[in-house]
Design an enzyme around this catalytic site. Structure first.
Site: not given
Length: 938
Positions: A396, A680, A684
């Site tokens: 990400d 995180d 996700d």
């Protein structure tokens, strides 16, 4: 593909739609045993999931929500069998019994004994258990006990890992109970509408809820009324910000699901505004439950695990064949079935790499300790090995590549020129605001202070503040400054309002603009409006965030009387310009990505952010942006096009949680990659669970940490570089043992088989064979502490059954040839009486076989010349010396007498020196030929 899920079947009645999509299919339990068996079969043989298509449950939810979003309110009431007055208390109670409590996921997690059975039901464990039982039957208790202990260790470790990972989905049940305002109707003849508070768990489809700022939506909701409604969907998207919602709209199939304006999702939060909504799905039928219901179930067996299973099948087949032949031949020659069966079981035990579970888990535990020193918590040991095979890392953008902070880059007036006035007024706005301070305010102030500007805020005083809200998306402060003219007693007060916020919202309240040269105030023309929008679009395409600044002079007064300002004060303002911001990449990110690329690990960015912002960051850290795509674009593709786009793209933006999952699965199945995922957020968790290596951070969401295999205490990509190296070290040392064991064991068994067939006697007694196998296996325990050559860690390492087969076919005969040379030498050189000759040959072959199996590690562990170009680690060398010394000394000890061994002459050891020298020369020639053909060694 999106349009497929959006069409309603014309042949279905509203009752059928409601039964299929609201209450669901209740026949699942009838087929539970079949599905359980089929799921175990798929898991056992490593069936993978195709990421190019949705699951059946997800497709149902998509179809249901789109049907509601495209329908009018009357039809929506009919779909869920409700009325605009709400449900009656009796009907709500009936539906609660029918649908069950409104909890995010209704999943029956496997019992501990089920997980224990799965851990035990493995071919390798079955081999050891069967051999152990047969050992006890043939009165070989020590060998049977050793194998049972090894099975216990392996099963215990696997059971612990699976039991821990199965808890991940349970995290969704941690939703706190909260009251929900529900409109119900009561009365038999005259029904009265009542607003009552019920627990979130008791909300049912068909309930009408009333919500206000701060409320959580208890289910998927079709809006009925709304006023200035803004909803935070960060629990689903993982991205900060809010989305405007409205009831007065009918959506179409081209709108992405999470962008539907008249649908609110379970778990999302009301930021501002009020309204009412019709609950259309609860519990496990909601969008959130559907996308997270597979958490803890998506992890597929890796190539190494599948390879071990294949080896187990091969060993079972070889064991049955070889043992059967040996028992038949031995029975025929000796006429004693019990002794023949005992010898056959000893051969089967020698054929089994008994130390494999211990070697694997020792290597992984050593890797876990090494990563712990780099501030990593390794939850799943297999993830270390998978990191060595990983060739794609999906990350990400926020907080991983970037510092997750904002810095101010520049300031422009409406003509695209730097003008200090824009910065000065933006600074005053940030300095005097007191409510809801944001990082962008701190970035403005930091830029002013570090750049040497002296705007003297002490000359101003704050009169009032109009705080930020998600409807206006701007913040205004009213300031005044006192100035003197002619004499000290004549004061004039200058009052202004400074507004700062989103460009589209600030520009709405502006009617004037300043001239580029003179600074005179001009009317806001269409040309000026278009020029500002073009400038903003160009800046946004560079990945910059924008804030607009406007000002308005209130009036000039000669006293200090306070004034009352109404909501229309933000009008007829003068547009000043734009402030640009950027979330800078981490200093270590570029070097870490470069190091990963050097080791054959490609990076792909999967984010929910805008594409332009993601591209800007990727360019900063060196990720190619030639091929990019977005979630809405992927939704329109068929399976083949989906896989092709995912394969080519390096930046994938505006992704939903399920799209991240599908991207990971597409890379695994369509591209045959070993995929790591670093994330995180709650959004996700699906991708983390499905990835071969799920990586989260200590500050991440609970379910993200539960779904991950590795938790970083510091969000630093350099830790991943070290993890990749450690994974390849672990994989390399494990593969050393696998290859050495297969070659040594098969070579020895082939030698025994040939000796039994052509010489008509057992080269070793059962006890001698078992002791030799035990000492050899004991010496291999130090393999996890061996060195790995630098070239080996430069590329991803993958399990290859074909490679192992060819490696065995090339190198296995070398061991067998040397064993047969020793046997022929003994047979023809040392001719004695038959009773003496057998003991002597047993002793000689016992020492020769043990030394051969102990020294083979030095030939196999490197593609270079052993002891000359490459030397093993000290633990391996010490183990080789110790086991060799013990093997040579045993014939001279009381243990040797018990085993039926006799002392050997020095001439035989001279022969062994020549034999092993020839073995290393011949083995090195085969090694070079193998490398020339296959261009690799291990």
């Amino acid at each position: 593909m999106l349009h497929i899920f959006n069409k309603r079947l014309p042949s279905q009645t509203t009752e059928e739609i409601r039964q299929n999509l609201v209450t669901g299919n209740n026949n699942v339990s009838k087929n539970g045993l079949t599905k359980s068996f089929w799921g175990l079969w798929q898991r056992f043989f490593g069936k993978t999931i195709d990421g190019g298509s949705r699951t059946e449950e997800e497709a149902k939810v998509y179809s249901w929500l789109y049907a509601l979003a495209q329908s009018g309110k009357d039809l929506v009431y009919e779909y869920v069998q409700s009325t605009e007055r709400g449900l009656s208390f009796r009907e709500a109670e009936r539906r609660l019994k029918e649908t069950g409590p409104n909890i995010p996921i209704h999943t029956k997690f496997p019992r501990w004994w089920h997980l224990l059975w799965n851990a035990l039901f493995h071919p390798f464990h079955i081999i050891l258990i069967v051999l152990s039982v047969l050992s006890y039957i043939t009165s070989d208790e020590p060998n049977g006990c050793i194998m049972l202990v090894l099975v216990f260790i392996s099963v215990s470790l696997r059971f612990y890992q699976e039991y821990s990972s199965s808890k991940a989905a349970m995290k969704l049940s941690e939703f706190l109970s909260f009251p929900v305002k529900v409109q119900r109707c009561a009365g038999r003849t005259v029904q009265t509408e009542l607003v009552v508070q019920v627990d979130q768990k008791n909300v049912v489809p068909g309930d009408i809820i009333i919500f206000e700022p701060g409320d959580l939506f208890p289910g998927d909701v079709r809006l009925l009324t709304s006023k200035n409604l803004v909803v935070s969907q960060s629990s689903l998207t993982g991205e900060f910000g809010a989305t405007e919602k409205t009831a007065d709209i009918r959506e179409d199939s081209s709108t992405p699901l999470l962008d539907l304006k008249n649908i609110c999702f379970m778990g999302t939060t009301v930021v501002s505004g009020i309204g009412t909504g019709l609950v259309v799905s609860t519990g496990s039928k909601t969008y959130m439950s559907t996308i997270f219901s597979t958490t803890g179930k998506l992890k597929q067996p890796d190539g190494f695990e599948r390879g071990i299973r294949h080896i187990s099948y091969i060993l079972i087949s070889l064991m049955l064949i070889v043992v059967s032949i040996i028992i038949l031949i031995d029975c025929y020659s000796s006429g004693e079935p019990s002794e023949s069966i005992l010898f056959g079981m000893s051969v089967a035990s020698a054929l089994t790499p008994q130390m494999l579970p211990l070697i694997i888990n020792t290597s992984l535990a050593k890797g876990a300790l090494a990563m712990a020193r780099d501030r990593c918590i390794v939850k799943s040991l297999r993830a270390i090995r998978d990191m060595g095979s990983m060739d794609i890392i999906c990350i990400d953008k926020t907080g991983t590549l970037t510092k997750n902070t904002a810095i101010m880059i520049n300031y422009f007036d409406s003509w695209g020129l730097q003008k200090e006035k824009v910065l000065r007024l933006a600074f005053l706005n940030a300095f005097f605001k007191t409510q809801q301070r944001y990082p962008l305010d701190d970035a403005i102030m930091a830029h002013v202070y570090t750049s040497g500007f002296r705007f003297q805020p002490s000359e101003w005083s704050k009169v009032d503040e109009i705080p930020f809200d998600f409807t206006r998306r701007r913040i205004s402060v009213i300031l005044e400054t006192r100035m003197t003219e002619n004499c000290v007693s004549n004061y004039f007060t200058d009052r202004i309002v400074i507004t700062k916020g989103a460009l589209e919202e600030v520009i709405k309240v502006c009617s004037f603009i300043e001239h580029v040269d003179s600074g005179d105030t001009l009317a806001f023309s269409t040309e000026a409006y278009q020029r500002i929008l073009n400038m903003a679009e160009e800046l946004s395409s560079q990945g910059l965030r924008l804030l607009a600044v406007a000002v308005k002079r209130l009036q000039m007064i000669t006293d200090s009387r306070s004034m009352v300002y109404d909501e229309h004060i933000e009008s007829d303002m003068v547009f000043l310009g734009l402030i640009t911001f950027f979330d800078p990449p981490k200093d270590s990110a570029k070097q870490a990505l470069w190091n990963l690329a050097e080791k054959g690990v490609k990076a792909k960015v999967l984010t929910g952010d805008a594409l332009s912002l993601a591209i800007r960051v990727c360019k900063e850290v060196g990720i190619r942006t030639t091929h990019v795509t977005t979630g809405p674009e992927l939704e329109l593709l068929d399976n083949d096009s989906f896989h092709e786009n995912v394969k080519r793209a390096t930046v994938l933006a505006k992704l939903t949680p399920t799209q991240k999952l599908r991207v990971v699965q597409s890379l695994q199945t369509g591209g045959n990659h070993i995929v790591g995922f670093l994330g995180d957020g709650v959004n996700d968790s699906l991708a983390l669970d499905a990835a071969n290596v799920g990586i989260s951070v200590d500050s991440g969401a609970s379910i993200a940490k539960e779904s991950s295999d590795i938790i970083l205490l510091e969000k630093d990509l350099n830790v991943l570089v070290a993890g990749v190296e450690q994974g390849r070290l672990t994989f390399g040392n494990t593969m050393k043992y696998v290859r050495i064991s297969v070659i040594a064991n098969l070579g020895s068994i082939v030698s025994i088989l040939i000796a039994t067939i052509f010489f008509g006697f057992e080269p070793l007694t059962p006890n001698q064979l078992l002791v030799q196998s035990f000492l050899y296996s004991l010496g291999q325990i130090v393999i996890p502490w061996d060195n790995i050559e630098d070239d080996y860690v430069k590329i991803p390492q993958r399990w290859s059954l074909r490679g192992l087969t060819m490696f065995t076919l090339w190198n296995g005969p070398v061991c067998s040839i040397c064993d047969l040379v020793a046997l022929l030498f003994l047979w023809f050189y040392y001719k004695k009486k038959s009773s003496v000759a057998n003991n002597f040959i047993h002793s000689a072959l016992f020492v020769e076989g043990l030394l051969m199996q102990t020294l083979i590690i030095h030939l196999i562990r490197t593609d270079k010349i052993p002891f000359i170009q490459e030397v093993a680690s000290w633990p391996v060398i010490c183990s080789t010396v110790l086991i060799s010394a013990v093997g040579i000394a045993i014939p001279y000890t009381p243990l040797g007498t018990v085993l039926g061994l006799v002392s050997l002459p020095l001439s035989y050891f001279g022969f062994l020196v020549v034999l092993f020298l020839g073995y290393f020369i011949f083995g090195q020639i085969v090694k070079r030929a193998y490398i020339m053909v296959y261009e690799k060694w291990l």
